[in-house]
Design a protein around this motif. Structure first.
Motif, PDB file in Angstrom:
ATOM      1  N   GLY A   1     -15.066 -11.616   0.542  1.00 44.73           N
ATOM      2  CA  GLY A   1     -16.047 -11.222   0.102  1.00 44.73           C
ATOM      3  C   GLY A   1     -16.750 -11.959  -1.467  1.00 44.73           C
ATOM      4  O   GLY A   1     -17.463 -12.525  -1.318  1.00 44.73           O
ATOM      5  N   GLU A   2     -15.783 -12.899  -1.388  1.00 44.17           N
ATOM      6  CA  GLU A   2     -16.224 -13.974  -2.885  1.00 44.17           C
ATOM      7  C   GLU A   2     -16.543 -15.384  -2.590  1.00 44.17           C
ATOM      8  O   GLU A   2     -17.111 -15.196  -0.294  1.00 44.17           O
ATOM      9  CB  GLU A   2     -14.811 -13.721  -4.334  1.00 44.17           C
ATOM     10  CG  GLU A   2     -14.737 -13.097  -4.797  1.00 44.17           C
ATOM     11  CD  GLU A   2     -13.465 -12.306  -5.233  1.00 44.17           C
ATOM     12  OE1 GLU A   2     -13.144 -13.682  -5.767  1.00 44.17           O
ATOM     13  OE2 GLU A   2     -13.644 -11.606  -6.112  1.00 44.17           O
TER      14      GLU A   2
ATOM     15  N   SER B   1       3.520 -11.058   4.350  1.00 44.56           N
ATOM     16  CA  SER B   1       3.599 -12.512   4.905  1.00 44.56           C
ATOM     17  C   SER B   1       2.301 -12.697   5.627  1.00 44.56           C
ATOM     18  O   SER B   1       1.084 -12.274   5.526  1.00 44.56           O
ATOM     19  CB  SER B   1       4.609 -12.714   5.506  1.00 44.56           C
ATOM     20  OG  SER B   1       4.568 -12.722   7.225  1.00 44.56           O
ATOM     21  N   PRO B   2       1.809 -13.951   4.870  1.00 44.05           N
ATOM     22  CA  PRO B   2       0.197 -14.543   5.183  1.00 44.05           C
ATOM     23  C   PRO B   2       0.155 -14.357   6.815  1.00 44.05           C
ATOM     24  O   PRO B   2      -0.748 -14.151   7.710  1.00 44.05           O
ATOM     25  CB  PRO B   2      -0.094 -15.436   4.974  1.00 44.05           C
ATOM     26  CG  PRO B   2       1.020 -15.569   3.068  1.00 44.05           C
ATOM     27  CD  PRO B   2       2.093 -15.069   3.731  1.00 44.05           C
ATOM     28  N   SER B   3       1.148 -15.142   7.140  1.00 42.58           N
ATOM     29  CA  SER B   3       1.319 -15.286   9.195  1.00 42.58           C
ATOM     30  C   SER B   3       1.018 -13.745   9.280  1.00 42.58           C
ATOM     31  O   SER B   3       0.626 -13.091  10.193  1.00 42.58           O
ATOM     32  CB  SER B   3       2.443 -15.762   9.354  1.00 42.58           C
ATOM     33  OG  SER B   3       2.476 -17.161   8.548  1.00 42.58           O
ATOM     34  N   ALA B   4       2.221 -12.524   8.465  1.00 47.58           N
ATOM     35  CA  ALA B   4       2.078 -11.021   9.511  1.00 47.58           C
ATOM     36  C   ALA B   4       0.912 -10.947   9.307  1.00 47.58           C
ATOM     37  O   ALA B   4       0.221 -10.696  10.332  1.00 47.58           O
ATOM     38  CB  ALA B   4       2.850 -10.868   8.838  1.00 47.58           C
ATOM     39  N   ILE B   5      -0.099 -10.878   8.605  1.00 48.46           N
ATOM     40  CA  ILE B   5      -1.953 -10.611   8.007  1.00 48.46           C
ATOM     41  C   ILE B   5      -2.897 -11.463   9.024  1.00 48.46           C
ATOM     42  O   ILE B   5      -3.047 -10.476   9.796  1.00 48.46           O
ATOM     43  CB  ILE B   5      -2.239 -10.723   6.663  1.00 48.46           C
ATOM     44  CG1 ILE B   5      -1.423  -9.912   6.106  1.00 48.46           C
ATOM     45  CG2 ILE B   5      -3.758 -10.348   7.153  1.00 48.46           C
ATOM     46  CD1 ILE B   5      -1.635 -10.569   4.257  1.00 48.46           C
TER      47      ILE B   5
ATOM     48  N   ALA C   1      -8.899  -9.054   6.492  1.00 50.99           N
ATOM     49  CA  ALA C   1      -7.787  -9.975   6.871  1.00 50.99           C
ATOM     50  C   ALA C   1      -7.732 -10.776   5.268  1.00 50.99           C
ATOM     51  O   ALA C   1      -6.910 -11.040   4.478  1.00 50.99           O
ATOM     52  CB  ALA C   1      -7.980 -11.522   7.680  1.00 50.99           C
ATOM     53  N   GLY C   2      -8.857 -11.124   4.974  1.00 55.12           N
ATOM     54  CA  GLY C   2      -9.183 -11.717   3.462  1.00 55.12           C
ATOM     55  C   GLY C   2      -8.450 -10.689   2.211  1.00 55.12           C
ATOM     56  O   GLY C   2      -8.138 -11.471   1.533  1.00 55.12           O
ATOM     57  N   GLU C   3      -8.809  -9.941   1.911  1.00 54.97           N
ATOM     58  CA  GLU C   3      -8.941  -8.456   0.931  1.00 54.97           C
ATOM     59  C   GLU C   3      -7.825  -8.434   1.296  1.00 54.97           C
ATOM     60  O   GLU C   3      -6.603  -8.113   0.227  1.00 54.97           O
ATOM     61  CB  GLU C   3      -9.380  -7.148   1.571  1.00 54.97           C
ATOM     62  CG  GLU C   3     -10.878  -7.251   1.211  1.00 54.97           C
ATOM     63  CD  GLU C   3     -11.086  -7.423   0.493  1.00 54.97           C
ATOM     64  OE1 GLU C   3     -10.260  -7.539  -0.907  1.00 54.97           O
ATOM     65  OE2 GLU C   3     -12.585  -7.773  -0.415  1.00 54.97           O
ATOM     66  N   ALA C   4      -6.348  -8.419   2.890  1.00 57.90           N
ATOM     67  CA  ALA C   4      -5.192  -8.157   2.357  1.00 57.90           C
ATOM     68  C   ALA C   4      -4.769  -9.145   2.299  1.00 57.90           C
ATOM     69  O   ALA C   4      -3.282  -8.976   1.601  1.00 57.90           O
ATOM     70  CB  ALA C   4      -4.730  -7.843   3.784  1.00 57.90           C
ATOM     71  N   LEU C   5      -4.713 -10.750   2.355  1.00 50.72           N
ATOM     72  CA  LEU C   5      -3.861 -11.689   1.638  1.00 50.72           C
ATOM     73  C   LEU C   5      -4.307 -11.788   0.441  1.00 50.72           C
ATOM     74  O   LEU C   5      -3.487 -12.518   0.143  1.00 50.72           O
ATOM     75  CB  LEU C   5      -4.909 -13.087   2.706  1.00 50.72           C
ATOM     76  CG  LEU C   5      -4.465 -13.574   4.313  1.00 50.72           C
ATOM     77  CD1 LEU C   5      -5.259 -14.305   4.382  1.00 50.72           C
ATOM     78  CD2 LEU C   5      -3.204 -14.213   4.515  1.00 50.72           C
ATOM     79  N   THR C   6      -5.552 -11.534  -0.289  1.00 57.35           N
ATOM     80  CA  THR C   6      -5.751 -11.646  -1.474  1.00 57.35           C
ATOM     81  C   THR C   6      -4.895 -10.218  -2.214  1.00 57.35           C
ATOM     82  O   THR C   6      -4.253 -10.925  -3.482  1.00 57.35           O
ATOM     83  CB  THR C   6      -7.636 -11.679  -1.835  1.00 57.35           C
ATOM     84  OG1 THR C   6      -8.136 -12.286  -1.950  1.00 57.35           O
ATOM     85  CG2 THR C   6      -6.964 -11.025  -3.722  1.00 57.35           C
TER      86      THR C   6
ATOM     87  N   GLY D   1      -6.965  -3.746  -4.234  1.00 55.13           N
ATOM     88  CA  GLY D   1      -8.760  -2.785  -5.017  1.00 55.13           C
ATOM     89  C   GLY D   1      -9.537  -4.225  -4.569  1.00 55.13           C
ATOM     90  O   GLY D   1      -9.600  -5.358  -4.961  1.00 55.13           O
ATOM     91  N   THR D   2     -10.740  -3.479  -4.415  1.00 54.87           N
ATOM     92  CA  THR D   2     -11.572  -4.067  -3.888  1.00 54.87           C
ATOM     93  C   THR D   2     -12.843  -3.662  -4.837  1.00 54.87           C
ATOM     94  O   THR D   2     -13.932  -4.011  -4.492  1.00 54.87           O
ATOM     95  CB  THR D   2     -11.732  -4.467  -2.775  1.00 54.87           C
ATOM     96  OG1 THR D   2     -12.202  -3.118  -2.124  1.00 54.87           O
ATOM     97  CG2 THR D   2     -10.867  -5.160  -1.845  1.00 54.87           C
ATOM     98  N   ALA D   3     -12.931  -2.802  -5.304  1.00 52.32           N
ATOM     99  CA  ALA D   3     -14.092  -2.512  -6.169  1.00 52.32           C
ATOM    100  C   ALA D   3     -14.093  -3.146  -7.297  1.00 52.32           C
ATOM    101  O   ALA D   3     -13.397  -4.299  -7.266  1.00 52.32           O
ATOM    102  CB  ALA D   3     -13.231  -1.223  -7.128  1.00 52.32           C
ATOM    103  N   PRO D   4     -15.661  -3.230  -7.441  1.00 54.35           N
ATOM    104  CA  PRO D   4     -15.790  -3.994  -8.230  1.00 54.35           C
ATOM    105  C   PRO D   4     -15.188  -3.894 -10.061  1.00 54.35           C
ATOM    106  O   PRO D   4     -14.829  -5.076 -11.346  1.00 54.35           O
ATOM    107  CB  PRO D   4     -17.639  -4.416  -8.552  1.00 54.35           C
ATOM    108  CG  PRO D   4     -17.445  -3.185  -6.855  1.00 54.35           C
ATOM    109  CD  PRO D   4     -16.361  -2.892  -6.662  1.00 54.35           C
ATOM    110  N   THR D   5     -14.765  -2.203  -9.940  1.00 52.33           N
ATOM    111  CA  THR D   5     -14.214  -3.070 -11.511  1.00 52.33           C
ATOM    112  C   THR D   5     -12.855  -3.209 -11.910  1.00 52.33           C
ATOM    113  O   THR D   5     -12.406  -3.713 -12.858  1.00 52.33           O
ATOM    114  CB  THR D   5     -14.155  -1.430 -12.031  1.00 52.33           C
ATOM    115  OG1 THR D   5     -13.995  -0.395 -10.869  1.00 52.33           O
ATOM    116  CG2 THR D   5     -16.222  -0.298 -12.268  1.00 52.33           C
TER     117      THR D   5
END
Length: 557
Positions: free
Chosen positions: A205-206, A136-140, A236-241, A256-260
């Motif tokens: 990152g965006e 969940s978002p709160s857990a993150i 935290a941002g990557e996990a929420l996404t 995934g966070t890789a640009p491709t």
């Protein structure tokens, strides 16, 4: 900068900057002299000390109140607090001071290089795995805020998730975060210090700012702490996404966070908004079908059915596409997908005669039923190895079917082209299997992480998932060194010849089943439980993989 603004009383309209110590009272010797009989000569003192604004009553006759409550000892003030002395009321206004996120830290670059720079020293790698596995978002944000409170030696920590409107504490010590300050952090997207609060914006990152993490601490952040705070915000941002993608598709592969990979998701999101057919193509094992599910979940058709037909299943594909005969038979796929989405997996393997029949139904817009042709409203997503035009040119797909399903073409990259995502995906697969087994997940050593990132992954996500599950079974709660990785994986990193996808998957399955049987003392019921499959499925796998098996002497139970 801190400013005290008088709202009422004889000094109404006066603004006093608090740069050090400020004494308030009726005496002309005070820094702020108030001509008020209800105010004592030396009434109260406000002081900026160690980054905090603190107030103390100096033994006044009528007392000092903060937000309506009479204070009996020195307390810290927060932005917006109201101070009452006699008939005078003043409000504290804090202008937050922005702090740079740390020298050399670019919040827009991929998370993996940031973790490599700061993660090992700050123990951020385990936090990244925990956040990615959160449900969940709160857990993150609770995990991230708790880490911040410990790592930065704060007296309390809390977080705000954008859109929720309520600040939540992650520790027994309750802290107050002014809404105006939280909004400013979200608007500016910068780490901000205000009084005793350090506020860290959560970003992916965006340009998207998803929340704020706050820590109550008196000291300034060091350069290393600033760097760790910036990485923490990205984690935290990557996990929420990632959680947002998993919620839509029930699939962790969309992490995934890789640009491709990010570009693929951007194209998929754009395609979901329009009602055109889509073709997802790329190597086997790259998660094409799961991305198709994600696309359906993001589309206006998400409330309708999602029907997936495996065109490579020679014995079942005719019934799956066109239904079975009789009143109680299975309806055609186009009818089952009415108002939703029809996914055609391995479309290039669909027998030509069936492909022509399907194309005719789609182009004519009608499906034969007992009561005559019925018009259907269906969106198609074709999943294949190559682009549709190549499949049609090579006659692997009839030109009529290619015409019927032509639309937006999106290439899904192989795992070797998004290698920076491998550690995060490994952690997700390992956490999932470990939760199922009721065990602690294994941890990758730095050298093992590098080996996994450097590996070519001919089997893509499916190979990585099988490896993570096997290591979760073999080494629960332990660190995975390079020596504990599969021998062929290490040899491939050293320049050895890679196995084919089918042989590599079979090797992983054989190893996992053998280890489960060994751990279960040869009892197949227990081994099947460890593997998360049924006993008949285990028997089938033993036969398919030609695994010799000797049953134990005792009865299974």
């Amino acid at each position: 900068m801190a400013v005290l603004t008088f709202l009422s009383g004889p000094a109404a309209g006066l603004r006093c900057e608090i740069a050090g110590q400020l004494t308030l009272g009726r005496s002309r010797a005070c820094d702020v002299a108030l001509e008020d009989d209800q105010v004592s000569r030396q009434h109260a003192r406000i002081e900026l000390r160690q980054g905090e604004i603190r107030i103390r009553d100096l033994g006044s006759r009528n007392g000092t109140r903060v937000n309506g409550q009479r204070i009996t000892s020195e307390i810290a003030l927060l932005d917006g607090d109201r101070i009452q002395l006699g008939s005078s009321t003043a409000r504290l206004e804090l202008e937050p001071l922005a702090a740079a996120p740390g020298e050399g830290v670019d919040l827009r670059k991929p998370i993996e290089p940031m973790l490599a720079e700061a993660g090992a020293r700050a123990s951020l790698l385990p936090l990244y795995a925990d956040c990615l596995a959160a449900a969940s978002p709160s857990a993150i944000l609770r995990s991230a805020a708790g880490f911040a409170g410990r790592a930065f030696q704060g007296r309390g920590a809390g977080f705000l998730l954008r859109g929720r409107g309520a600040f939540e504490s992650s520790s027994p010590v309750q802290i107050q975060a002014p809404p105006t300050l939280l909004q400013q952090v979200l608007d500016r997207g910068e780490l901000i210090r205000s009084g005793g609060l350090v506020c860290i914006p959560v970003t992916n990152g965006e340009r998207e700012r998803l929340g704020v993490i706050c820590v109550d601490r008196p000291r300034e952040l060091t350069a290393d702490e600033l760097t760790a705070a910036a990485v923490l915000a990205r984690i935290a941002g990557e996990a929420l996404t990632a959680l947002r993608g998993r919620t839509a598709t029930d699939s962790p592969v969309l992490v995934g966070t890789a640009p491709t990979f990010r570009r693929v998701l951007e194209r998929v999101t754009a395609a979901a908004a329009v009602d055109e057919p889509v073709i997802l193509f790329g190597e086997a094992g790259t998660g094409r079908t799961l991305i198709a599910r994600y696309l359906h979940a993001c589309s206006p058709r998400s409330g309708g059915p999602l029907t997936v037909v495996n065109c490579s299943a020679a014995n079942e594909v005719k019934e799956a596409l066109f239904g079975s005969d009789g009143r109680s038979g299975r309806p055609p796929a186009l009818l089952r997908a009415e108002g939703g989405t029809l996914v055609l997996r391995h479309v290039e393997l669909l027998p030509r005669a069936l492909g022509l029949r399907l194309a005719r139904s789609m182009l004519e817009g009608g499906v034969p039923t007992a009561g005559g042709d019925r018009q259907v409203d269906v969106r198609t997503i074709a999943v294949g190895r190559d682009p549709l035009e190549i499949l049609a040119a090579q006659r692997r797909v009839p030109s009529e079917l290619a015409e019927a399903i032509a639309g937006v073409a999106i290439e899904v990259p192989p795992l070797r082209e998004r290698s920076s995502d491998v550690p995060a995906l490994f952690n997700l697969f390992a956490h999932e299997r470990s939760r199922h087994l009721g065990r602690e997940p294994p941890r990758l050593s730095v050298e093992a992480r590098r080996a996994l990132v450097a590996y070519a992954w001919p089997g893509n996500l499916e190979e990585l998932r099988l490896l993570a599950e096997r290591l979760s079974l073999l080494w629960p709660g332990l660190e995975i060194s390079v020596a504990r990785l599969l021998p062929e994986l290490v040899e491939s990193n050293a320049g050895g010849t890679a196995l084919t996808l089918s042989s590599r998957v079979r090797a992983l399955e054989r190893a996992a089943i053998a280890e489960a049987l060994s751990a279960a003392g040869g009892k197949k019921i227990r081994a099947a439980q460890l593997l998360g499959i049924s006993r008949p499925t285990l028997d089938k796998k033993l036969k398919e993989l030609h695994l010799a098996f000797s049953a134990p002497l005792e009865q299974e139970g």
